[in-house]
Scaffold this active site. Structure first.
Site, short mmCIF file in Angstrom:
data_model
loop_
_atom_site.label_atom_id
_atom_site.label_comp_id
_atom_site.label_asym_id
_atom_site.label_seq_id
_atom_site.Cartn_x
_atom_site.Cartn_y
_atom_site.Cartn_z
N LYS A 79 64.37 62.75 80.89
CA LYS A 79 64.00 62.54 82.29
C LYS A 79 62.48 62.45 82.36
CE LYS A 79 64.71 64.70 86.86
NZ LYS A 79 65.37 65.81 87.59
N SER A 154 68.51 64.61 91.30
CA SER A 154 67.42 63.73 91.01
C SER A 154 67.43 63.18 89.58
CB SER A 154 66.10 64.48 91.22
OG SER A 154 65.98 65.55 90.31
N SER A 178 70.29 69.05 90.52
CA SER A 178 69.94 67.73 89.99
C SER A 178 70.44 67.39 88.60
CB SER A 178 68.43 67.55 90.01
OG SER A 178 68.02 67.24 91.31
N1 GLN Z 1 68.73 67.53 95.86
C1 GLN Z 1 67.93 68.72 95.86
C2 GLN Z 1 66.58 68.41 96.44
O1 GLN Z 1 66.41 67.35 96.91
C3 GLN Z 1 67.81 69.26 94.46
C4 GLN Z 1 66.89 68.49 93.62
C5 GLN Z 1 66.79 69.02 92.23
O2 GLN Z 1 67.64 69.79 91.77
N2 GLN Z 1 65.71 68.66 91.55
O3 GLN Z 1 65.69 69.18 96.43
#
Ligand code: GLN
Length: 497
Positions: A79, A154, A178
Protein backbone atom coordinates in the site's frame (compact mmCIF):
# COMPACT_ATOMS: atom_id res chain seq x y z
CA UNK A 1 2.05 -25.41 -13.69
CA UNK A 2 -0.04 -23.36 -16.12
CA UNK A 3 -2.09 -21.41 -13.63
CA UNK A 4 0.61 -19.72 -11.61
CA UNK A 5 -1.25 -16.42 -11.70
CA UNK A 6 -4.02 -17.82 -9.52
CA UNK A 7 -1.80 -19.83 -7.21
CA UNK A 8 -1.80 -18.84 -3.57
CA UNK A 9 1.27 -17.53 -1.84
CA UNK A 10 1.58 -20.89 -0.10
CA UNK A 11 1.50 -22.72 -3.45
CA UNK A 12 3.96 -20.29 -5.04
CA UNK A 13 6.31 -20.74 -2.13
CA UNK A 14 6.15 -24.53 -2.65
CA UNK A 15 6.63 -24.17 -6.43
CA UNK A 16 9.71 -22.01 -5.90
CA UNK A 17 11.11 -24.44 -3.36
CA UNK A 18 10.54 -27.37 -5.73
CA UNK A 19 12.27 -25.53 -8.57
CA UNK A 20 9.07 -25.54 -10.68
CA UNK A 21 9.49 -21.85 -11.39
CA UNK A 22 11.93 -19.08 -10.61
CA UNK A 23 11.31 -15.74 -8.96
CA UNK A 24 12.22 -14.00 -12.21
CA UNK A 25 9.52 -15.99 -14.04
CA UNK A 26 6.92 -15.17 -11.41
CA UNK A 27 7.92 -11.52 -11.35
CA UNK A 28 7.61 -11.27 -15.15
CA UNK A 29 4.26 -13.05 -15.07
CA UNK A 30 2.72 -10.65 -12.55
CA UNK A 31 4.32 -7.54 -14.04
CA UNK A 32 2.79 -8.63 -17.35
CA UNK A 33 -0.63 -8.98 -15.77
CA UNK A 34 -0.37 -5.55 -14.16
CA UNK A 35 0.63 -4.01 -17.46
CA UNK A 36 -2.16 -5.72 -19.37
CA UNK A 37 -5.03 -5.65 -16.89
CA UNK A 38 -4.58 -2.74 -14.48
CA UNK A 39 -6.07 -0.21 -16.91
CA UNK A 40 -9.40 -1.69 -15.87
CA UNK A 41 -8.77 -1.27 -12.14
CA UNK A 42 -6.27 1.55 -11.45
CA UNK A 43 -5.00 -0.46 -8.49
CA UNK A 44 -1.35 0.62 -8.73
CA UNK A 45 0.09 4.11 -8.24
CA UNK A 46 3.68 3.04 -9.00
CA UNK A 47 5.04 -0.08 -10.64
CA UNK A 48 8.76 -0.77 -10.19
CA UNK A 49 9.48 -3.29 -12.93
CA UNK A 50 13.23 -2.87 -13.13
CA UNK A 51 13.82 -2.91 -9.40
CA UNK A 52 11.47 -5.90 -9.03
CA UNK A 53 13.42 -7.90 -11.60
CA UNK A 54 16.69 -7.06 -9.84
CA UNK A 55 15.18 -8.25 -6.56
CA UNK A 56 13.89 -11.40 -8.27
CA UNK A 57 17.34 -12.22 -9.64
CA UNK A 58 18.79 -11.70 -6.18
CA UNK A 59 16.11 -14.00 -4.71
CA UNK A 60 16.93 -16.71 -7.25
CA UNK A 61 20.62 -16.42 -6.41
CA UNK A 62 19.82 -16.65 -2.73
CA UNK A 63 17.78 -19.79 -3.36
CA UNK A 64 20.58 -21.33 -5.40
CA UNK A 65 22.87 -20.68 -2.45
CA UNK A 66 20.49 -22.60 -0.20
CA UNK A 67 19.45 -19.54 1.81
CA UNK A 68 15.79 -19.22 0.84
CA UNK A 69 12.89 -18.84 3.27
CA UNK A 70 9.16 -19.23 2.54
CA UNK A 71 8.82 -15.72 1.09
CA UNK A 72 12.05 -15.61 -0.89
CA UNK A 73 11.23 -14.69 -4.46
CA UNK A 74 7.50 -14.09 -3.84
CA UNK A 75 6.14 -11.00 -5.64
CA UNK A 76 4.19 -8.59 -3.39
CA UNK A 77 2.80 -5.07 -3.50
CA UNK A 78 2.73 -2.47 -0.73
CA UNK A 79 0.00 0.00 0.00
CA UNK A 80 1.40 3.40 -0.91
CA UNK A 81 1.30 4.45 2.75
CA UNK A 82 4.47 2.48 3.58
CA UNK A 83 7.68 4.41 3.01
CA UNK A 84 9.95 2.75 0.47
CA UNK A 85 13.56 3.82 0.06
CA UNK A 86 14.01 5.36 -3.38
CA UNK A 87 10.46 4.68 -4.61
CA UNK A 88 7.80 7.40 -4.36
CA UNK A 89 5.41 7.14 -1.38
CA UNK A 90 2.37 9.28 -2.19
CA UNK A 91 -0.18 8.15 0.42
CA UNK A 92 -2.74 8.74 -2.35
CA UNK A 93 -2.28 12.50 -2.01
CA UNK A 94 -1.15 15.37 -4.18
CA UNK A 95 0.63 16.53 -1.02
CA UNK A 96 3.13 13.66 -1.33
CA UNK A 97 3.05 13.19 -5.09
CA UNK A 98 6.74 14.15 -5.21
CA UNK A 99 7.82 12.44 -1.98
CA UNK A 100 10.56 9.82 -2.12
CA UNK A 101 11.37 8.50 1.34
CA UNK A 102 15.02 8.06 2.26
CA UNK A 103 14.28 4.86 4.18
CA UNK A 104 12.03 1.76 4.27
CA UNK A 105 9.15 1.27 6.69
CA UNK A 106 9.81 -1.63 9.06
CA UNK A 107 7.09 -3.69 7.32
CA UNK A 108 8.86 -3.11 4.01
CA UNK A 109 12.35 -3.84 5.32
CA UNK A 110 11.19 -7.04 7.05
CA UNK A 111 9.54 -8.37 3.90
CA UNK A 112 12.57 -7.34 1.90
CA UNK A 113 14.83 -9.19 4.32
CA UNK A 114 12.59 -12.26 3.90
CA UNK A 115 13.35 -12.08 0.18
CA UNK A 116 9.96 -10.85 -1.10
CA UNK A 117 10.00 -8.91 -4.37
CA UNK A 118 8.17 -5.56 -4.46
CA UNK A 119 6.24 -5.10 -7.72
CA UNK A 120 4.92 -1.67 -6.84
CA UNK A 121 2.84 0.57 -4.61
CA UNK A 122 -0.94 0.31 -4.56
CA UNK A 123 -3.62 2.96 -4.80
CA UNK A 124 -5.48 4.06 -1.68
CA UNK A 125 -7.82 6.67 -0.29
CA UNK A 126 -5.96 9.91 0.39
CA UNK A 127 -4.07 9.49 3.68
CA UNK A 128 -6.14 6.31 4.21
CA UNK A 129 -9.30 8.32 4.80
CA UNK A 130 -12.20 6.61 3.11
CA UNK A 131 -14.17 3.41 2.59
CA UNK A 132 -14.37 3.35 -1.18
CA UNK A 133 -11.00 4.35 -2.61
CA UNK A 134 -12.61 7.31 -4.31
CA UNK A 135 -10.66 9.99 -2.42
CA UNK A 136 -7.30 9.12 -4.02
CA UNK A 137 -5.50 11.89 -5.92
CA UNK A 138 -4.73 9.19 -8.48
CA UNK A 139 -8.37 8.41 -9.20
CA UNK A 140 -10.80 5.78 -7.97
CA UNK A 141 -9.98 2.08 -7.95
CA UNK A 142 -12.51 -0.31 -9.46
CA UNK A 143 -13.70 -3.59 -8.03
CA UNK A 144 -12.63 -6.53 -10.23
CA UNK A 145 -15.92 -8.32 -9.46
CA UNK A 146 -17.81 -5.40 -11.02
CA UNK A 147 -15.84 -2.44 -12.38
CA UNK A 148 -18.81 -0.13 -11.84
CA UNK A 149 -18.43 -0.69 -8.08
CA UNK A 150 -15.94 0.34 -5.42
CA UNK A 151 -13.33 -2.10 -4.06
CA UNK A 152 -13.75 -0.69 -0.54
CA UNK A 153 -11.17 1.46 1.16
CA UNK A 154 -8.80 2.66 2.12
CA UNK A 155 -6.58 -0.30 1.08
CA UNK A 156 -8.69 -0.70 -2.07
CA UNK A 157 -5.75 -0.80 -4.48
CA UNK A 158 -4.15 -3.69 -2.60
CA UNK A 159 -7.48 -5.52 -2.42
CA UNK A 160 -8.37 -5.05 -6.09
CA UNK A 161 -4.87 -6.08 -7.20
CA UNK A 162 -4.89 -9.30 -5.15
CA UNK A 163 -8.49 -10.16 -6.10
CA UNK A 164 -7.64 -9.77 -9.80
CA UNK A 165 -4.46 -11.81 -9.23
CA UNK A 166 -2.23 -8.98 -10.42
CA UNK A 167 -0.12 -9.84 -7.39
CA UNK A 168 -0.38 -12.87 -5.07
CA UNK A 169 -0.69 -10.82 -1.85
CA UNK A 170 -0.26 -7.27 -0.60
CA UNK A 171 0.07 -5.16 2.51
CA UNK A 172 -2.60 -2.82 3.84
CA UNK A 173 -3.36 -0.68 6.85
CA UNK A 174 -6.46 -0.57 9.00
CA UNK A 175 -7.44 2.43 11.13
CA UNK A 176 -11.16 1.77 11.16
CA UNK A 177 -11.58 -1.16 8.79
CA UNK A 178 -9.35 -0.42 5.82
CA UNK A 179 -7.96 -3.94 5.53
CA UNK A 180 -11.10 -5.88 6.45
CA UNK A 181 -13.73 -3.90 4.53
CA UNK A 182 -11.91 -4.01 1.15
CA UNK A 183 -11.06 -7.67 1.83
CA UNK A 184 -14.80 -8.31 2.27
CA UNK A 185 -15.81 -6.34 -0.82
CA UNK A 186 -13.18 -8.00 -3.02
CA UNK A 187 -13.41 -11.59 -1.70
CA UNK A 188 -10.10 -11.74 0.20
CA UNK A 189 -8.74 -12.69 3.58
CA UNK A 190 -7.50 -9.59 5.40
CA UNK A 191 -6.14 -9.35 8.92
CA UNK A 192 -5.83 -6.34 11.19
CA UNK A 193 -3.45 -7.42 13.95
CA UNK A 194 -3.56 -6.38 17.61
CA UNK A 195 -2.48 -2.74 18.02
CA UNK A 196 1.29 -2.87 18.54
CA UNK A 197 1.80 -6.25 16.85
CA UNK A 198 3.12 -4.78 13.57
CA UNK A 199 5.47 -1.81 13.62
CA UNK A 200 4.11 1.55 12.46
CA UNK A 201 7.61 2.89 11.78
CA UNK A 202 7.61 4.35 8.28
CA UNK A 203 3.87 3.84 7.88
CA UNK A 204 2.50 7.32 7.23
CA UNK A 205 0.39 8.28 10.22
CA UNK A 206 -3.35 8.92 9.96
CA UNK A 207 -4.65 8.26 13.50
CA UNK A 208 -1.71 6.91 15.48
CA UNK A 209 -3.64 5.20 18.28
CA UNK A 210 -5.71 3.24 15.74
CA UNK A 211 -3.44 2.59 12.72
CA UNK A 212 -2.18 -0.94 12.22
CA UNK A 213 -0.60 -2.66 9.20
CA UNK A 214 -1.50 -6.15 8.08
CA UNK A 215 -1.79 -8.60 5.18
CA UNK A 216 -4.39 -8.79 2.37
CA UNK A 217 -4.27 -12.28 0.91
CA UNK A 218 -6.15 -15.02 -0.87
CA UNK A 219 -6.35 -17.25 2.20
CA UNK A 220 -5.67 -17.48 5.91
CA UNK A 221 -2.68 -19.73 5.24
CA UNK A 222 -1.19 -16.97 3.08
CA UNK A 223 -1.96 -14.34 5.70
CA UNK A 224 -0.14 -16.48 8.28
CA UNK A 225 2.98 -16.52 6.09
CA UNK A 226 2.91 -12.79 5.55
CA UNK A 227 2.12 -11.86 9.13
CA UNK A 228 5.01 -14.04 10.28
CA UNK A 229 7.42 -11.74 8.49
CA UNK A 230 5.60 -8.49 9.37
CA UNK A 231 4.99 -9.01 13.10
CA UNK A 232 7.34 -8.39 15.99
CA UNK A 233 8.80 -5.80 18.29
CA UNK A 234 10.44 -2.74 16.79
CA UNK A 235 12.34 -0.33 18.97
CA UNK A 236 11.70 2.41 16.40
CA UNK A 237 7.97 2.39 17.16
CA UNK A 238 7.25 3.39 20.75
CA UNK A 239 3.84 1.67 20.60
CA UNK A 240 5.27 -1.60 19.32
CA UNK A 241 4.72 -4.35 21.90
CA UNK A 242 7.44 -6.77 22.91
CA UNK A 243 5.35 -9.93 22.90
CA UNK A 244 6.52 -13.27 21.47
CA UNK A 245 5.53 -13.99 17.86
CA UNK A 246 4.13 -17.52 17.60
CA UNK A 247 4.49 -19.76 14.55
CA UNK A 248 1.25 -18.76 12.80
CA UNK A 249 1.39 -21.48 10.15
CA UNK A 250 1.91 -24.21 12.74
CA UNK A 251 -1.44 -23.38 14.38
CA UNK A 252 -3.56 -23.40 11.22
CA UNK A 253 -4.82 -26.97 11.39
CA UNK A 254 -5.70 -27.10 15.09
CA UNK A 255 -9.20 -28.53 15.62
CA UNK A 256 -12.05 -26.15 16.43
CA UNK A 257 -14.00 -28.49 18.67
CA UNK A 258 -15.17 -26.63 21.73
CA UNK A 259 -14.33 -23.21 20.30
CA UNK A 260 -16.80 -20.70 21.73
CA UNK A 261 -18.06 -18.21 19.17
CA UNK A 262 -20.19 -15.21 20.15
CA UNK A 263 -22.58 -13.50 17.75
CA UNK A 264 -23.22 -9.92 18.88
CA UNK A 265 -26.92 -9.25 18.47
CA UNK A 266 -26.12 -5.61 17.65
CA UNK A 267 -24.29 -6.76 14.48
CA UNK A 268 -27.36 -8.44 12.98
CA UNK A 269 -29.95 -5.70 13.33
CA UNK A 270 -31.23 -2.81 11.25
CA UNK A 271 -28.82 -1.58 8.58
CA UNK A 272 -27.53 -5.03 7.66
CA UNK A 273 -28.46 -6.18 4.16
CA UNK A 274 -30.52 -9.35 4.86
CA UNK A 275 -28.79 -11.25 2.04
CA UNK A 276 -25.40 -10.49 3.62
CA UNK A 277 -26.77 -11.59 7.00
CA UNK A 278 -27.88 -14.87 5.46
CA UNK A 279 -24.41 -15.68 4.11
CA UNK A 280 -22.94 -14.92 7.51
CA UNK A 281 -25.48 -17.23 9.17
CA UNK A 282 -24.52 -19.99 6.75
CA UNK A 283 -20.84 -19.51 7.61
CA UNK A 284 -21.65 -19.75 11.29
CA UNK A 285 -23.36 -23.08 10.62
CA UNK A 286 -20.15 -24.36 9.01
CA UNK A 287 -18.39 -23.50 12.26
CA UNK A 288 -20.98 -25.50 14.17
CA UNK A 289 -20.31 -28.54 12.00
CA UNK A 290 -16.61 -28.07 12.80
CA UNK A 291 -17.41 -28.40 16.49
CA UNK A 292 -17.68 -24.76 17.55
CA UNK A 293 -20.28 -23.75 20.12
CA UNK A 294 -22.16 -20.65 19.05
CA UNK A 295 -24.13 -18.30 21.28
CA UNK A 296 -25.55 -14.82 21.15
CA UNK A 297 -23.72 -12.09 23.03
CA UNK A 298 -24.19 -8.36 23.42
CA UNK A 299 -21.81 -5.49 22.72
CA UNK A 300 -24.15 -2.80 24.05
CA UNK A 301 -22.07 0.21 23.02
CA UNK A 302 -21.83 -0.79 19.35
CA UNK A 303 -23.80 2.21 18.09
CA UNK A 304 -21.28 4.54 19.74
CA UNK A 305 -18.32 3.21 17.75
CA UNK A 306 -18.75 5.27 14.58
CA UNK A 307 -19.39 8.62 16.34
CA UNK A 308 -16.53 7.97 18.78
CA UNK A 309 -14.16 7.11 15.94
CA UNK A 310 -15.13 10.24 14.01
CA UNK A 311 -13.96 12.36 16.92
CA UNK A 312 -10.79 10.43 17.83
CA UNK A 313 -9.53 9.77 14.28
CA UNK A 314 -9.96 13.34 12.99
CA UNK A 315 -8.40 14.71 16.20
CA UNK A 316 -5.29 12.60 15.69
CA UNK A 317 -5.18 13.27 11.96
CA UNK A 318 -5.40 17.03 12.45
CA UNK A 319 -2.30 16.77 14.59
CA UNK A 320 -0.44 14.26 12.39
CA UNK A 321 -1.11 16.14 9.17
CA UNK A 322 0.11 19.48 10.54
CA UNK A 323 3.60 18.42 9.40
CA UNK A 324 2.60 18.97 5.76
CA UNK A 325 3.24 22.68 5.67
CA UNK A 326 4.98 23.10 2.32
CA UNK A 327 8.29 23.82 4.04
CA UNK A 328 10.16 20.59 4.64
CA UNK A 329 8.81 18.07 2.16
CA UNK A 330 5.86 17.37 -0.07
CA UNK A 331 3.82 19.80 -2.12
CA UNK A 332 4.67 23.51 -2.14
CA UNK A 333 2.52 26.12 -3.88
CA UNK A 334 3.95 28.35 -6.63
CA UNK A 335 5.19 31.86 -5.84
CA UNK A 336 4.01 32.35 -2.26
CA UNK A 337 3.64 35.98 -1.20
CA UNK A 338 4.76 35.34 2.36
CA UNK A 339 5.02 32.51 4.87
CA UNK A 340 1.31 32.49 5.73
CA UNK A 341 0.41 32.36 2.06
CA UNK A 342 2.83 29.45 1.62
CA UNK A 343 1.17 27.48 4.44
CA UNK A 344 -2.34 28.23 3.32
CA UNK A 345 -1.95 27.57 -0.35
CA UNK A 346 0.33 24.55 0.01
CA UNK A 347 -2.20 22.87 2.30
CA UNK A 348 -5.19 24.18 0.38
CA UNK A 349 -3.87 22.89 -2.94
CA UNK A 350 -2.12 19.75 -1.63
CA UNK A 351 -4.99 18.16 0.33
CA UNK A 352 -8.27 16.86 -1.08
CA UNK A 353 -11.77 17.54 0.26
CA UNK A 354 -12.12 14.57 2.63
CA UNK A 355 -8.74 15.22 4.25
CA UNK A 356 -9.66 18.88 4.77
CA UNK A 357 -13.00 17.88 6.29
CA UNK A 358 -11.23 15.63 8.80
CA UNK A 359 -8.61 18.25 9.68
CA UNK A 360 -11.35 20.78 10.35
CA UNK A 361 -13.39 18.38 12.48
CA UNK A 362 -10.26 17.34 14.36
CA UNK A 363 -9.14 20.89 15.02
CA UNK A 364 -12.62 21.76 16.23
CA UNK A 365 -12.93 18.86 18.70
CA UNK A 366 -9.48 19.62 20.14
CA UNK A 367 -10.06 23.37 20.47
CA UNK A 368 -10.08 24.88 23.96
CA UNK A 369 -13.84 25.37 24.17
CA UNK A 370 -14.83 21.95 22.86
CA UNK A 371 -12.14 19.56 24.05
CA UNK A 372 -14.11 18.35 27.08
CA UNK A 373 -17.40 18.12 25.21
CA UNK A 374 -16.04 16.09 22.30
CA UNK A 375 -12.53 14.73 22.55
CA UNK A 376 -12.56 13.84 26.25
CA UNK A 377 -16.06 12.40 25.94
CA UNK A 378 -14.95 10.28 22.98
CA UNK A 379 -12.02 8.91 25.00
CA UNK A 380 -14.43 7.83 27.73
CA UNK A 381 -16.70 6.15 25.20
CA UNK A 382 -13.69 4.41 23.73
CA UNK A 383 -13.12 2.84 27.14
CA UNK A 384 -16.75 1.68 27.32
CA UNK A 385 -16.40 0.06 23.90
CA UNK A 386 -13.22 -1.76 25.02
CA UNK A 387 -15.03 -2.88 28.19
CA UNK A 388 -17.79 -4.46 26.07
CA UNK A 389 -15.18 -6.66 24.41
CA UNK A 390 -13.40 -7.46 27.66
CA UNK A 391 -16.65 -8.75 29.11
CA UNK A 392 -17.47 -10.70 25.92
CA UNK A 393 -14.10 -12.46 25.95
CA UNK A 394 -14.78 -13.70 29.47
CA UNK A 395 -17.35 -16.05 27.92
CA UNK A 396 -16.37 -16.59 24.27
CA UNK A 397 -13.12 -17.20 22.34
CA UNK A 398 -14.06 -15.40 19.13
CA UNK A 399 -16.70 -12.96 18.00
CA UNK A 400 -18.24 -13.48 14.55
CA UNK A 401 -20.42 -11.26 12.39
CA UNK A 402 -20.55 -9.45 9.08
CA UNK A 403 -17.55 -7.33 8.05
CA UNK A 404 -19.60 -4.84 6.05
CA UNK A 405 -23.34 -4.14 6.14
CA UNK A 406 -23.56 -4.47 2.34
CA UNK A 407 -21.69 -5.83 -0.66
CA UNK A 408 -19.62 -3.47 -2.83
CA UNK A 409 -21.64 -0.35 -3.70
CA UNK A 410 -21.60 1.53 -7.02
CA UNK A 411 -18.88 4.11 -7.61
CA UNK A 412 -20.16 7.54 -6.61
CA UNK A 413 -23.08 6.16 -4.59
CA UNK A 414 -21.91 7.46 -1.19
CA UNK A 415 -19.65 10.32 -2.20
CA UNK A 416 -22.16 13.09 -1.55
CA UNK A 417 -23.11 11.73 1.86
CA UNK A 418 -20.15 11.37 4.24
CA UNK A 419 -22.29 9.89 7.04
CA UNK A 420 -23.49 7.11 4.74
CA UNK A 421 -19.86 6.47 3.76
CA UNK A 422 -18.75 6.45 7.42
CA UNK A 423 -21.40 3.83 8.23
CA UNK A 424 -19.67 1.39 5.86
CA UNK A 425 -17.36 0.67 8.79
CA UNK A 426 -19.98 0.20 11.46
CA UNK A 427 -18.82 -3.37 12.26
CA UNK A 428 -15.08 -2.86 11.87
CA UNK A 429 -14.32 0.34 13.78
CA UNK A 430 -14.85 -0.98 17.31
CA UNK A 431 -11.91 -3.41 17.00
CA UNK A 432 -9.60 -0.47 16.23
CA UNK A 433 -10.91 1.57 19.14
CA UNK A 434 -10.25 -1.41 21.43
CA UNK A 435 -6.94 -2.37 19.71
CA UNK A 436 -8.14 -5.94 19.08
CA UNK A 437 -7.11 -8.22 16.21
CA UNK A 438 -9.82 -8.94 13.61
CA UNK A 439 -9.97 -10.74 10.31
CA UNK A 440 -12.32 -10.80 7.33
CA UNK A 441 -12.70 -13.87 5.14
CA UNK A 442 -14.94 -14.58 2.15
CA UNK A 443 -18.14 -16.47 3.01
CA UNK A 444 -20.26 -16.37 -0.16
CA UNK A 445 -21.69 -14.09 -2.80
CA UNK A 446 -24.77 -11.91 -3.24
CA UNK A 447 -25.60 -11.11 -6.87
CA UNK A 448 -22.08 -12.09 -7.92
CA UNK A 449 -20.41 -9.87 -5.30
CA UNK A 450 -18.34 -11.23 -2.39
CA UNK A 451 -19.50 -11.18 1.23
CA UNK A 452 -17.08 -11.06 4.17
CA UNK A 453 -17.32 -12.79 7.53
CA UNK A 454 -15.56 -10.94 10.33
CA UNK A 455 -13.88 -12.72 13.23
CA UNK A 456 -12.68 -10.61 16.17
CA UNK A 457 -10.31 -12.08 18.76
CA UNK A 458 -8.86 -11.13 22.11
CA UNK A 459 -5.46 -9.38 22.23
CA UNK A 460 -2.65 -11.29 20.47
CA UNK A 461 -4.87 -14.16 19.31
CA UNK A 462 -3.98 -13.73 15.63
CA UNK A 463 -3.00 -17.41 15.64
CA UNK A 464 -6.50 -18.44 16.66
CA UNK A 465 -8.14 -16.12 14.14
CA UNK A 466 -6.01 -17.54 11.35
CA UNK A 467 -6.69 -21.07 12.56
CA UNK A 468 -10.47 -20.50 12.58
CA UNK A 469 -10.36 -18.90 9.12
CA UNK A 470 -8.16 -21.67 7.72
CA UNK A 471 -10.42 -24.45 8.97
CA UNK A 472 -13.39 -22.74 7.31
CA UNK A 473 -11.41 -22.40 4.08
CA UNK A 474 -10.73 -26.11 4.07
CA UNK A 475 -14.50 -26.68 4.02
CA UNK A 476 -15.37 -24.01 1.42
CA UNK A 477 -13.92 -22.60 -1.78
CA UNK A 478 -15.18 -19.00 -1.74
CA UNK A 479 -11.63 -17.78 -1.28
CA UNK A 480 -10.48 -19.55 -4.46
CA UNK A 481 -12.91 -17.78 -6.77
CA UNK A 482 -11.34 -15.37 -9.22
CA UNK A 483 -13.33 -12.52 -10.80
CA UNK A 484 -14.49 -13.32 -14.34
CA UNK A 485 -12.32 -11.52 -16.85
CA UNK A 486 -9.19 -11.83 -14.70
CA UNK A 487 -8.78 -15.59 -14.77
CA UNK A 488 -7.60 -16.47 -18.26
CA UNK A 489 -4.64 -18.80 -18.17
CA UNK A 490 -1.35 -16.98 -18.42
CA UNK A 491 -0.14 -19.46 -21.05
CA UNK A 492 -3.13 -18.71 -23.25
CA UNK A 493 -2.13 -15.07 -23.57
CA UNK A 494 1.51 -15.84 -24.23
CA UNK A 495 3.00 -14.69 -20.95
CA UNK A 496 4.30 -18.05 -19.95
CA UNK A 497 7.57 -16.84 -18.60
N1 GLN B 1 -13.12 4.20 6.46
C1 GLN B 1 -12.53 4.66 7.67
C2 GLN B 1 -12.14 6.10 7.51
O1 GLN B 1 -12.47 6.66 6.54
C3 GLN B 1 -11.34 3.82 8.03
C4 GLN B 1 -10.16 4.10 7.21
C5 GLN B 1 -8.99 3.24 7.56
O2 GLN B 1 -9.12 2.20 8.21
N2 GLN B 1 -7.81 3.70 7.17
O3 GLN B 1 -11.52 6.69 8.32
Amino acid sequence: MTDLHRASLTQLSAALAAGECSSVELTRLFLGRIQRLDDRLNSFISVCAEQALDEAHAADRRRAAGEAGPLTGIPLAHKDIFCTDGVRTSCGSRMLDNFVAPYDATVVSRLKAAGAVMLGKTNMDEFAMGSSNETSYYGAVRNPWDPARVPGGSSGGSAAAVAARLVPAATGTDTGGSIRQPAALCGLTGLKPTYGRVSRYGMIAFASSLDQGGPLCQSAADAALLLQAMAGFDERDSTSIDHPVPDYSAMLDAPLSGLKIGLPREYFGAGLDPAVGERVDQAVRVYETLGARVREISLPNTTLAVPTYYVVAPAECSSNLSRYDGVRFGYRCEDPEDLMDLYKRSRGEGFGAEVKRRIMVGTYVLSAGYYDAYYLKAQKLRQLISDDFRRAFETVDLIAGPTSPSVAFPLGARLEDPIQMYLSDIYTIAANLAGLPALSLPCGFVDGLPVGLQLIGDYFTEDRLLNAAHRYQQETDWHERVPPGFDESSQAVGEGD
